[in-house]
Design a protein around this motif. Structure first.
Motif, PDB file in Angstrom:
ATOM      1  N   HIS A 137       0.824  -1.222   0.000  1.00  0.00           N
ATOM      2  CA  HIS A 137       0.000   0.000   0.000  1.00  0.00           C
ATOM      3  C   HIS A 137       0.852   1.264   0.000  1.00  0.00           C
ATOM      4  N   SER A 138       1.953   1.249   0.726  1.00  0.00           N
ATOM      5  CA  SER A 138       2.795   2.449   0.799  1.00  0.00           C
ATOM      6  C   SER A 138       3.340   2.818  -0.583  1.00  0.00           C
ATOM      7  N   ASP A 141       0.371   4.094  -2.745  1.00  0.00           N
ATOM      8  CA  ASP A 141       0.035   5.454  -2.324  1.00  0.00           C
ATOM      9  C   ASP A 141       1.066   6.460  -2.845  1.00  0.00           C
ATOM     10  N   GLU A 144       0.473   6.965  -6.582  1.00  0.00           N
ATOM     11  CA  GLU A 144      -0.723   7.785  -6.813  1.00  0.00           C
ATOM     12  C   GLU A 144      -0.457   9.247  -6.473  1.00  0.00           C
ATOM     13  N   SER A 145       0.269   9.490  -5.397  1.00  0.00           N
ATOM     14  CA  SER A 145       0.616  10.850  -5.014  1.00  0.00           C
ATOM     15  C   SER A 145       1.503  11.498  -6.075  1.00  0.00           C
TER      16      SER A 145
END
Length: 180
Positions: A137-138, A141, A144-145
């Motif tokens: 997930h990190s 994320d 996506e950022s």
């Protein structure tokens, strides 16, 4: 590798894209290209190349479909833009930084048709992995950022997205979508 594993030295033109200036810089180099591929993926083969000027070994990524030179330039340009955008993104000190694998182009000037090829640093045990539900997930994320940042930084003129993770922790081959 032995000397027999490489062709005779040849002159090439190394092209580096300057994303800030939006122009290519060219420099002649003398290189020795390996006689055969040492690895291959779905779309490209990997060939070692010794740059005799900087005494480094790189990897030529040779497409199997004989991509036109314009496609090679565009591919390198996009990756270099991703490096520039990631540098600005990382200055904001996100939880997870994104580092993109650098590349440049060699024009094999002494070969028929003077083909252009993508060249990357040599990474041992190189592999690429696309983003998937199995991606931590990190990392998802962070990507996506970064994607959002690229669109914001460009004032919605382009979006860098869907990079692939390289086994050394860097990223490569982002998609580039622009209003052009």
């Amino acid at each position: 590798m032995n000397d027999d594993d490489f062709n005779e030295p040849e002159v090439v033109h190394r092209l580096d894209y300057d994303a800030e200036e939006e122009q290519w810089r060219s420099e002649p180099r003398e290189v020795r290209v390996a006689v055969q591929m040492f690895a291959q993926g779905e779309k490209k083969g990997c060939i070692l190349v010794e740059d005799l000027k900087d005494s480094r070994t790189y990897v030529i990524k040779k497409p199997f479909d004989e991509s036109p030179n314009a496609a090679v330039y565009e591919h390198c340009k996009i990756r270099t833009i991703a490096i520039q955008v990631a540098g600005k993104y990382n200055k904001l000190q996100p939880r997870e930084r994104l580092i993109f694998l650098p590349c440049f182009v060699y024009i094999l000037a002494e070969r028929p048709g003077q083909p252009a090829v993508i060249v990357e640093p040599m990474i041992l045990n190189h592999s690429k992995t696309p983003l998937s539900p199995a991606t931590p997930h990190s990392e998802r994320d962070a990507v996506e950022s970064f994607e959002h940042f690229s669109m914001h930084m460009s004032r919605t003129n382009f979006l860098l997205c869907n990079p692939q993770k390289v086994s050394d922790g860097s990223w490569t081959e982002p998609e580039f979508h622009s209003i052009d």
